[in-house]
Write a protein that holds these residues in place. Structure first.
Motif, PDB file in Angstrom:
ATOM      1  N   VAL A   1     -20.630 110.690  51.519  1.00 50.77           N
ATOM      2  CA  VAL A   1     -21.152 112.036  51.727  1.00 50.77           C
ATOM      3  C   VAL A   1     -21.289 112.312  53.218  1.00 50.77           C
ATOM      4  CG1 VAL A   1     -22.380 112.154  49.527  1.00 50.77           C
ATOM      5  CG2 VAL A   1     -23.550 111.265  51.549  1.00 50.77           C
ATOM      6  N   GLN A   2     -21.295 113.583  53.575  1.00 51.90           N
ATOM      7  CA  GLN A   2     -21.511 113.982  54.957  1.00 51.90           C
ATOM      8  C   GLN A   2     -22.996 113.971  55.291  1.00 51.90           C
ATOM      9  OE1 GLN A   2     -19.651 117.809  55.445  1.00 51.90           O
ATOM     10  NE2 GLN A   2     -17.598 116.941  55.527  1.00 51.90           N
ATOM     11  N   PRO A   3     -23.340 113.802  56.568  1.00 51.73           N
ATOM     12  CA  PRO A   3     -24.748 113.911  56.949  1.00 51.73           C
ATOM     13  C   PRO A   3     -25.348 115.223  56.471  1.00 51.73           C
ATOM     14  CG  PRO A   3     -23.468 113.051  58.766  1.00 51.73           C
ATOM     15  CD  PRO A   3     -22.481 113.467  57.709  1.00 51.73           C
ATOM     16  N   GLY A   4     -26.570 115.145  55.950  1.00 50.96           N
ATOM     17  CA  GLY A   4     -27.225 116.307  55.381  1.00 50.96           C
ATOM     18  C   GLY A   4     -26.949 116.511  53.910  1.00 50.96           C
TER      19      GLY A   4
ATOM     20  N   LYS B   1     -28.686 110.701  56.175  1.00 43.80           N
ATOM     21  CA  LYS B   1     -28.361 110.403  57.559  1.00 43.80           C
ATOM     22  C   LYS B   1     -27.398 109.227  57.612  1.00 43.80           C
ATOM     23  CE  LYS B   1     -33.107 111.588  58.918  1.00 43.80           C
ATOM     24  NZ  LYS B   1     -34.346 111.075  59.558  1.00 43.80           N
ATOM     25  N   PRO B   2     -26.621 109.110  58.690  1.00 41.00           N
ATOM     26  CA  PRO B   2     -25.729 107.957  58.804  1.00 41.00           C
ATOM     27  C   PRO B   2     -26.446 106.622  58.665  1.00 41.00           C
ATOM     28  CG  PRO B   2     -25.114 109.600  60.410  1.00 41.00           C
ATOM     29  CD  PRO B   2     -26.391 110.082  59.773  1.00 41.00           C
ATOM     30  N   GLU B   3     -27.687 106.541  59.135  1.00 40.22           N
ATOM     31  CA  GLU B   3     -28.434 105.304  59.035  1.00 40.22           C
ATOM     32  C   GLU B   3     -28.863 104.964  57.612  1.00 40.22           C
ATOM     33  OE1 GLU B   3     -31.192 108.171  61.417  1.00 40.22           O
ATOM     34  OE2 GLU B   3     -29.043 107.885  61.097  1.00 40.22           O
ATOM     35  N   ASP B   4     -28.649 105.879  56.667  1.00 45.90           N
ATOM     36  CA  ASP B   4     -28.882 105.582  55.258  1.00 45.90           C
ATOM     37  C   ASP B   4     -27.723 104.812  54.640  1.00 45.90           C
ATOM     38  OD1 ASP B   4     -31.405 106.927  55.055  1.00 45.90           O
ATOM     39  OD2 ASP B   4     -30.330 108.838  54.953  1.00 45.90           O
ATOM     40  N   THR B   5     -26.636 104.667  55.367  1.00 43.08           N
ATOM     41  CA  THR B   5     -25.481 103.932  54.865  1.00 43.08           C
ATOM     42  C   THR B   5     -25.873 102.501  54.534  1.00 43.08           C
ATOM     43  OG1 THR B   5     -23.879 105.282  56.069  1.00 43.08           O
ATOM     44  CG2 THR B   5     -23.182 103.074  55.433  1.00 43.08           C
ATOM     45  N   ALA B   6     -25.623 102.094  53.305  1.00 40.87           N
ATOM     46  CA  ALA B   6     -26.040 100.775  52.847  1.00 40.87           C
ATOM     47  C   ALA B   6     -25.542 100.552  51.426  1.00 40.87           C
ATOM     48  CB  ALA B   6     -27.561 100.643  52.874  1.00 40.87           C
ATOM     49  N   VAL B   7     -25.632  99.318  50.989  1.00 34.24           N
ATOM     50  CA  VAL B   7     -25.517  99.018  49.571  1.00 34.24           C
ATOM     51  C   VAL B   7     -26.906  99.153  48.973  1.00 34.24           C
ATOM     52  CG1 VAL B   7     -24.919  97.310  47.826  1.00 34.24           C
ATOM     53  CG2 VAL B   7     -23.557  97.485  49.915  1.00 34.24           C
ATOM     54  N   TYR B   8     -27.021  99.953  47.934  1.00 34.79           N
ATOM     55  CA  TYR B   8     -28.302 100.200  47.293  1.00 34.79           C
ATOM     56  C   TYR B   8     -28.397  99.405  45.999  1.00 34.79           C
ATOM     57  CZ  TYR B   8     -29.457 103.924  50.538  1.00 34.79           C
ATOM     58  OH  TYR B   8     -29.781 104.639  51.671  1.00 34.79           O
ATOM     59  N   TYR B   9     -29.531  98.749  45.820  1.00 36.65           N
ATOM     60  CA  TYR B   9     -29.775  97.908  44.656  1.00 36.65           C
ATOM     61  C   TYR B   9     -30.981  98.406  43.892  1.00 36.65           C
ATOM     62  CZ  TYR B   9     -26.907  94.555  47.267  1.00 36.65           C
ATOM     63  OH  TYR B   9     -25.900  93.932  47.973  1.00 36.65           O
ATOM     64  N   CYS B  10     -30.872  98.510  42.582  1.00 33.95           N
ATOM     65  CA  CYS B  10     -32.071  98.755  41.805  1.00 33.95           C
ATOM     66  C   CYS B  10     -32.724  97.421  41.472  1.00 33.95           C
ATOM     67  CB  CYS B  10     -31.799  99.578  40.542  1.00 33.95           C
ATOM     68  SG  CYS B  10     -30.666  98.872  39.342  1.00 33.95           S
TER      69      CYS B  10
ATOM     70  N   GLY C   1     -35.706  91.252  38.981  1.00 30.11           N
ATOM     71  CA  GLY C   1     -34.546  91.713  38.252  1.00 30.11           C
ATOM     72  C   GLY C   1     -33.742  92.612  39.161  1.00 30.11           C
ATOM     73  N   TRP C   2     -32.434  92.371  39.257  1.00 30.49           N
ATOM     74  CA  TRP C   2     -31.607  93.080  40.242  1.00 30.49           C
ATOM     75  C   TRP C   2     -30.291  93.546  39.658  1.00 30.49           C
ATOM     76  CZ3 TRP C   2     -33.753  94.016  44.932  1.00 30.49           C
ATOM     77  CH2 TRP C   2     -34.857  93.241  45.296  1.00 30.49           C
ATOM     78  N   GLY C   3     -29.827  94.704  40.123  1.00 29.52           N
ATOM     79  CA  GLY C   3     -28.488  95.159  39.822  1.00 29.52           C
ATOM     80  C   GLY C   3     -27.499  94.607  40.822  1.00 29.52           C
ATOM     81  N   GLN C   4     -26.232  94.975  40.658  1.00 25.93           N
ATOM     82  CA  GLN C   4     -25.168  94.440  41.505  1.00 25.93           C
ATOM     83  C   GLN C   4     -24.953  95.232  42.787  1.00 25.93           C
ATOM     84  OE1 GLN C   4     -24.541  96.542  39.060  1.00 25.93           O
ATOM     85  NE2 GLN C   4     -23.113  97.979  40.037  1.00 25.93           N
ATOM     86  N   GLY C   5     -25.511  96.419  42.872  1.00 29.74           N
ATOM     87  CA  GLY C   5     -25.411  97.239  44.060  1.00 29.74           C
ATOM     88  C   GLY C   5     -24.371  98.339  43.959  1.00 29.74           C
ATOM     89  N   THR C   6     -24.632  99.451  44.645  1.00 29.11           N
ATOM     90  CA  THR C   6     -23.682 100.548  44.743  1.00 29.11           C
ATOM     91  C   THR C   6     -23.649 101.030  46.193  1.00 29.11           C
ATOM     92  OG1 THR C   6     -23.016 102.687  43.794  1.00 29.11           O
ATOM     93  CG2 THR C   6     -25.376 102.338  44.109  1.00 29.11           C
ATOM     94  N   GLN C   7     -22.453 101.270  46.711  1.00 24.74           N
ATOM     95  CA  GLN C   7     -22.280 101.607  48.121  1.00 24.74           C
ATOM     96  C   GLN C   7     -22.550 103.080  48.366  1.00 24.74           C
ATOM     97  OE1 GLN C   7     -21.284  99.574  50.910  1.00 24.74           O
ATOM     98  NE2 GLN C   7     -21.912 101.438  52.014  1.00 24.74           N
ATOM     99  N   VAL C   8     -23.364 103.359  49.368  1.00 21.82           N
ATOM    100  CA  VAL C   8     -23.600 104.714  49.855  1.00 21.82           C
ATOM    101  C   VAL C   8     -23.147 104.766  51.308  1.00 21.82           C
ATOM    102  CG1 VAL C   8     -25.338 106.447  50.450  1.00 21.82           C
ATOM    103  CG2 VAL C   8     -25.502 105.187  48.289  1.00 21.82           C
ATOM    104  N   THR C   9     -22.239 105.673  51.614  1.00 22.89           N
ATOM    105  CA  THR C   9     -21.753 105.836  52.976  1.00 22.89           C
ATOM    106  C   THR C   9     -21.978 107.277  53.414  1.00 22.89           C
ATOM    107  OG1 THR C   9     -20.052 104.141  52.653  1.00 22.89           O
ATOM    108  CG2 THR C   9     -19.781 105.632  54.522  1.00 22.89           C
ATOM    109  N   VAL C  10     -22.676 107.445  54.526  1.00 21.31           N
ATOM    110  CA  VAL C  10     -22.971 108.769  55.072  1.00 21.31           C
ATOM    111  C   VAL C  10     -22.224 108.888  56.393  1.00 21.31           C
ATOM    112  CG1 VAL C  10     -24.744 110.412  55.739  1.00 21.31           C
ATOM    113  CG2 VAL C  10     -25.237 108.671  53.993  1.00 21.31           C
ATOM    114  N   SER C  11     -21.218 109.741  56.422  1.00 19.06           N
ATOM    115  CA  SER C  11     -20.355 109.839  57.589  1.00 19.06           C
ATOM    116  C   SER C  11     -19.687 111.200  57.647  1.00 19.06           C
ATOM    117  CB  SER C  11     -19.279 108.748  57.541  1.00 19.06           C
ATOM    118  OG  SER C  11     -18.374 108.871  58.625  1.00 19.06           O
TER     119      SER C  11
END
Length: 118
Positions: free
Chosen positions: A12-15, A86-95, A107-117
């Motif tokens: 996603v784009q910033p904002g 924000k770009p600094e939110d870029t990360a792999v997110y885990y529940c 208990g953990w999930g495998q992760g999903t990538q979020v890229t803000v650019s």
């Protein structure tokens, strides 16, 4: 045992906004706290948000006012609505799940990538 699977990540784009989902393999009523963590490039895993069985929420300081955590017990799913990204939110997110009687998330999930650019 409860299996957790994240989905909803992407570019996603910033904002912009994204909504992440965490689907559990069975009822989440046995889970005291449902949470989200993330790990950005070159960073350690960090806490993002949580919601407990009574609906009380907690957020990391840098996402307050921008992210919202919610859950749907009937669908065995919880969510992270992310706005004003924000770009600094870029990360792999885990529940993550913390069960009744436990002091940590285990208990953990495998992760999903979020890229803000742009």
């Amino acid at each position: 045992q409860v299996q957790l699977v994240e989905s909803g990540g992407g570019l996603v784009q910033p904002g912009g906004s994204l909504r992440l989902s965490c689907a559990a393999s069975r009822s989440i009523r046995s889970i005291y706290a449902k949470g989200w963590y993330r790990q950005g490039p070159g960073k350690q895993r960090e806490f993002v948000a949580s919601i407990n069985s009574g609906g009380s929420t907690n957020y990391a300081d840098d996402v307050k006012g921008r992210f919202t955590i919610s859950r749907d017990n009937a669908k065995s799913t919880w969510y992270l609505q992310m706005d004003s990204l924000k770009p600094e939110d870029t990360a792999v997110y885990y529940c993550a799940a913390r069960f009744y009687g436990d002091s940590v998330y285990n208990g953990w999930g495998q992760g999903t990538q979020v890229t803000v650019s742009s």
